[in-house]
Design a protein around this motif. Structure first.
Motif, PDB file in Angstrom:
ATOM      1  N   LEU A   1       0.835  -1.204   0.000  1.00 14.39           N
ATOM      2  CA  LEU A   1       0.000   0.000   0.000  1.00 14.39           C
ATOM      3  C   LEU A   1       0.870   1.254   0.000  1.00 14.39           C
ATOM      4  O   LEU A   1       0.594   2.217  -0.739  1.00 14.39           O
ATOM      5  CB  LEU A   1      -0.920  -0.008   1.222  1.00 14.39           C
ATOM      6  CG  LEU A   1      -1.806   1.234   1.416  1.00 14.39           C
ATOM      7  CD1 LEU A   1      -2.749   1.411   0.234  1.00 14.39           C
ATOM      8  CD2 LEU A   1      -2.577   1.137   2.733  1.00 14.39           C
ATOM      9  N   ALA A   2       1.931   1.263   0.792  1.00 17.15           N
ATOM     10  CA  ALA A   2       2.815   2.430   0.859  1.00 17.15           C
ATOM     11  C   ALA A   2       3.479   2.699  -0.489  1.00 17.15           C
ATOM     12  O   ALA A   2       3.637   3.863  -0.894  1.00 17.15           O
ATOM     13  CB  ALA A   2       3.872   2.219   1.941  1.00 17.15           C
ATOM     14  N   ALA A   3       3.855   1.642  -1.202  1.00 15.93           N
ATOM     15  CA  ALA A   3       4.492   1.822  -2.506  1.00 15.93           C
ATOM     16  C   ALA A   3       3.524   2.460  -3.503  1.00 15.93           C
ATOM     17  O   ALA A   3       3.884   3.391  -4.240  1.00 15.93           O
ATOM     18  CB  ALA A   3       4.993   0.480  -3.034  1.00 15.93           C
ATOM     19  N   PHE A   4       2.283   1.972  -3.527  1.00 12.07           N
ATOM     20  CA  PHE A   4       1.303   2.545  -4.455  1.00 12.07           C
ATOM     21  C   PHE A   4       0.892   3.952  -4.031  1.00 12.07           C
ATOM     22  O   PHE A   4       0.638   4.815  -4.885  1.00 12.07           O
ATOM     23  CB  PHE A   4       0.091   1.625  -4.568  1.00 12.07           C
ATOM     24  CG  PHE A   4       0.311   0.464  -5.492  1.00 12.07           C
ATOM     25  CD1 PHE A   4       0.183   0.618  -6.868  1.00 12.07           C
ATOM     26  CD2 PHE A   4       0.677  -0.778  -5.003  1.00 12.07           C
ATOM     27  CE1 PHE A   4       0.400  -0.440  -7.733  1.00 12.07           C
ATOM     28  CE2 PHE A   4       0.890  -1.849  -5.851  1.00 12.07           C
ATOM     29  CZ  PHE A   4       0.756  -1.684  -7.219  1.00 12.07           C
ATOM     30  N   GLU A   5       0.820   4.205  -2.730  1.00 15.81           N
ATOM     31  CA  GLU A   5       0.513   5.553  -2.258  1.00 15.81           C
ATOM     32  C   GLU A   5       1.618   6.531  -2.652  1.00 15.81           C
ATOM     33  O   GLU A   5       1.355   7.686  -3.004  1.00 15.81           O
ATOM     34  CB  GLU A   5       0.322   5.558  -0.736  1.00 15.81           C
ATOM     35  CG  GLU A   5      -1.033   5.049  -0.272  1.00 15.81           C
ATOM     36  CD  GLU A   5      -2.145   6.056  -0.534  1.00 15.81           C
ATOM     37  OE1 GLU A   5      -1.893   7.121  -1.135  1.00 15.81           O
ATOM     38  OE2 GLU A   5      -3.286   5.762  -0.153  1.00 15.81           O
ATOM     39  N   ARG A   6       2.844   6.082  -2.595  1.00 17.25           N
ATOM     40  CA  ARG A   6       3.968   6.933  -2.993  1.00 17.25           C
ATOM     41  C   ARG A   6       3.855   7.288  -4.481  1.00 17.25           C
ATOM     42  O   ARG A   6       4.080   8.439  -4.876  1.00 17.25           O
ATOM     43  CB  ARG A   6       5.286   6.217  -2.698  1.00 17.25           C
ATOM     44  CG  ARG A   6       6.516   7.056  -2.957  1.00 17.25           C
ATOM     45  CD  ARG A   6       7.741   6.431  -2.297  1.00 17.25           C
ATOM     46  NE  ARG A   6       7.997   5.071  -2.739  1.00 17.25           N
ATOM     47  CZ  ARG A   6       7.865   3.984  -1.981  1.00 17.25           C
ATOM     48  NH1 ARG A   6       7.464   4.095  -0.722  1.00 17.25           N
ATOM     49  NH2 ARG A   6       8.121   2.784  -2.453  1.00 17.25           N
ATOM     50  N   PHE A   7       3.481   6.303  -5.287  1.00 12.90           N
ATOM     51  CA  PHE A   7       3.299   6.564  -6.716  1.00 12.90           C
ATOM     52  C   PHE A   7       2.122   7.515  -6.947  1.00 12.90           C
ATOM     53  O   PHE A   7       2.216   8.459  -7.750  1.00 12.90           O
ATOM     54  CB  PHE A   7       3.072   5.254  -7.464  1.00 12.90           C
ATOM     55  CG  PHE A   7       2.742   5.443  -8.913  1.00 12.90           C
ATOM     56  CD1 PHE A   7       3.663   5.994  -9.788  1.00 12.90           C
ATOM     57  CD2 PHE A   7       1.497   5.079  -9.408  1.00 12.90           C
ATOM     58  CE1 PHE A   7       3.356   6.182 -11.125  1.00 12.90           C
ATOM     59  CE2 PHE A   7       1.187   5.260 -10.745  1.00 12.90           C
ATOM     60  CZ  PHE A   7       2.109   5.816 -11.611  1.00 12.90           C
ATOM     61  N   ARG A   8       1.005   7.295  -6.242  1.00 18.82           N
ATOM     62  CA  ARG A   8      -0.156   8.173  -6.377  1.00 18.82           C
ATOM     63  C   ARG A   8       0.222   9.626  -6.054  1.00 18.82           C
ATOM     64  O   ARG A   8      -0.139  10.560  -6.786  1.00 18.82           O
ATOM     65  CB  ARG A   8      -1.279   7.698  -5.449  1.00 18.82           C
ATOM     66  CG  ARG A   8      -2.568   8.522  -5.555  1.00 18.82           C
ATOM     67  CD  ARG A   8      -3.438   8.353  -4.326  1.00 18.82           C
ATOM     68  NE  ARG A   8      -2.741   8.779  -3.115  1.00 18.82           N
ATOM     69  CZ  ARG A   8      -2.543  10.038  -2.770  1.00 18.82           C
ATOM     70  NH1 ARG A   8      -2.980  11.033  -3.549  1.00 18.82           N
ATOM     71  NH2 ARG A   8      -1.896  10.343  -1.656  1.00 18.82           N
ATOM     72  N   ALA A   9       0.969   9.818  -4.964  1.00 14.62           N
ATOM     73  CA  ALA A   9       1.386  11.164  -4.567  1.00 14.62           C
ATOM     74  C   ALA A   9       2.330  11.782  -5.589  1.00 14.62           C
ATOM     75  O   ALA A   9       2.255  12.991  -5.877  1.00 14.62           O
ATOM     76  CB  ALA A   9       2.045  11.113  -3.192  1.00 14.62           C
ATOM     77  N   ASN A  10       3.232  10.972  -6.163  1.00 17.02           N
ATOM     78  CA  ASN A  10       4.167  11.497  -7.166  1.00 17.02           C
ATOM     79  C   ASN A  10       3.435  11.957  -8.425  1.00 17.02           C
ATOM     80  O   ASN A  10       3.824  12.955  -9.054  1.00 17.02           O
ATOM     81  CB  ASN A  10       5.207  10.437  -7.517  1.00 17.02           C
ATOM     82  CG  ASN A  10       6.223  10.238  -6.412  1.00 17.02           C
ATOM     83  OD1 ASN A  10       6.355  11.073  -5.515  1.00 17.02           O
ATOM     84  ND2 ASN A  10       6.942   9.130  -6.447  1.00 17.02           N
ATOM     85  N   ILE A  11       2.386  11.232  -8.800  1.00  9.44           N
ATOM     86  CA  ILE A  11       1.586  11.647  -9.954  1.00  9.44           C
ATOM     87  C   ILE A  11       0.835  12.937  -9.638  1.00  9.44           C
ATOM     88  O   ILE A  11       0.794  13.879 -10.442  1.00  9.44           O
ATOM     89  CB  ILE A  11       0.590  10.535 -10.347  1.00  9.44           C
ATOM     90  CG1 ILE A  11       1.322   9.330 -10.946  1.00  9.44           C
ATOM     91  CG2 ILE A  11      -0.459  11.065 -11.327  1.00  9.44           C
ATOM     92  CD1 ILE A  11       1.923   9.571 -12.305  1.00  9.44           C
TER      93      ILE A  11
END
Length: 359
Positions: free
Chosen positions: A277-287
């Motif tokens: 979840l943290a990895a995908f959240e990091r990607f979501r925030a970067n986008i």
């Protein structure tokens, strides 16, 4: 002893890039009087680059093959820890180190690739008891040239033409390797057995892959509106930039895919759902914080699921996509775990065919 032609046939027989480094190592051990071969790849995580020695083979027997998906990145050596190897990669040149006299043992480094394609970088490290002759260097160069050609040919067939990410065919191949391991039916874990079976004539066995495999899908929010408002070329530029941000966010050894249209996927090994979840959240925030030229800010939705022994690629994709659909209907710009949504009772685990093109 196998001839040069025999080893070239083995290299060109493969349909699996994961076995090419091992086949290259075996060819050089057989054809050139050397003591050890190490194939080291450059891997990165959050901008930090390290060495991953994916294949090591000794002339007297023994060696190891490392699956990039099961390594502990923090324990890998930094690029600066082996400056001679790094110099060979950066300068695209052969580096020879004589550490016990001009006629004594030495280590010779070669860039694994002649140019960087899809972020592929690495080094070929040769340990020998004495300097390599011109004839031996020529043999080594010829075998390495065939390796490079096969690697790029297989990479091309596995890649999405627009973004350079892996394609759906490649996802299916890796997925079934993961499921076999979950079932306990994958190749034996012994490194010796891997070294033996991987090179058996006519055999295409994959490296063992670990359990705790997770599949996530990603969809760009309101991509149809972006396309209609800005045109096809700008929409393609958005896809390219999203792929670039994926490459910069996820680990080098995570498998990144474009499924088609605005849909992407990630296949990773991770021991804990919270870390996924943290990895995908990091990607979501970067986008979310990236300013896309001529478009401005965009957002994505992502959903992920753990692969189980009963899954096929289509059922796992469906679970992840249902979590994406839930995010899109509940405010967008969100990431959800399919299992968490099931635990909370938002929907059951029955599979329905959704928007993902599974053919």
């Amino acid at each position: 002893m196998a001839t040069l032609i025999d080893h070239l046939i083995k290299l060109t027989d493969h349909r699996d890039r994961d076995l090419l480094e091992l086949t290259l190592s075996k060819a050089l051990i057989d054809l050139v009087p050397i003591q050890r071969v190490i194939v080291a790849r450059v891997v990165s995580e959050e901008g930090i680059k390290r060495w991953l020695e994916v294949a090591t083979l000794d002339a007297k027997g023994g060696g190891k093959v490392v699956d990039p998906l099961r390594v502990d990145f923090q324990k890998l050596p930094l690029l600066e820890d082996n400056r001679d190897r790094l110099r060979a990669v950066q300068n695209r040149e052969r580096i020879e180190i004589a550490w016990a006299g001009e006629d004594g043992p030495r280590i010779t480094y070669f860039p694994l690739f002649s140019e960087t394609v899809n972020e592929d970088e690495g080094a070929l490290e040769i340990h020998s008891a004495s300097p390599l002759t011109d004839e031996q260097l020529q043999t080594l160069t010829q075998v390495q040239h065939v390796f490079r050609n096969m690697y790029h040919l297989l990479a091309y067939s596995d890649r999405d033409a627009l973004t350079g990410l892996l394609n759906r065919k490649s996802l299916d191949d890796t997925f079934y390797s993961a499921v076999l391991d979950e079932l306990g039916e994958g190749p034996e874990s012994s490194q010796t057995d891997v070294l033996k079976t991987a090179l058996a004539p006519g055999q295409e066995r994959r490296h063992r892959v670990p359990p705790n495999y997770w599949l996530g899908t990603i969809s760009i929010d309101q991509f149809g509106i972006i396309n209609d408002k800005n045109g096809h070329l700008i929409a393609e530029e958005v896809l390219l930039l999203v792929a670039r941000i994926m490459n910069n966010t996820f680990r080098t050894y995570d498998r990144l895919y474009r499924l088609g249209g605005e849909q992407f996927a990630v296949l990773m090994h991770c021991p804990d759902e919270a870390l996924v979840l943290a990895a995908f959240e990091r990607f979501r925030a970067n986008i979310e914080k990236f300013n896309f030229p001529q478009v401005g800010r965009i957002t994505i939705c992502a959903g992920f699921t753990r692969i189980t022994p009963d899954d096929s690629p289509s059922t796992a994709l469906e679970h992840a996509e249902r979590a994406v659909d839930y995010a899109q209907h509940n405010g967008r710009n969100k990431v959800f775990s399919h299992a968490e949504l099931v635990r909370k009772g938002f929907f059951g685990d029955a599979v329905k065919i959704g928007a993902v093109d599974i053919f």
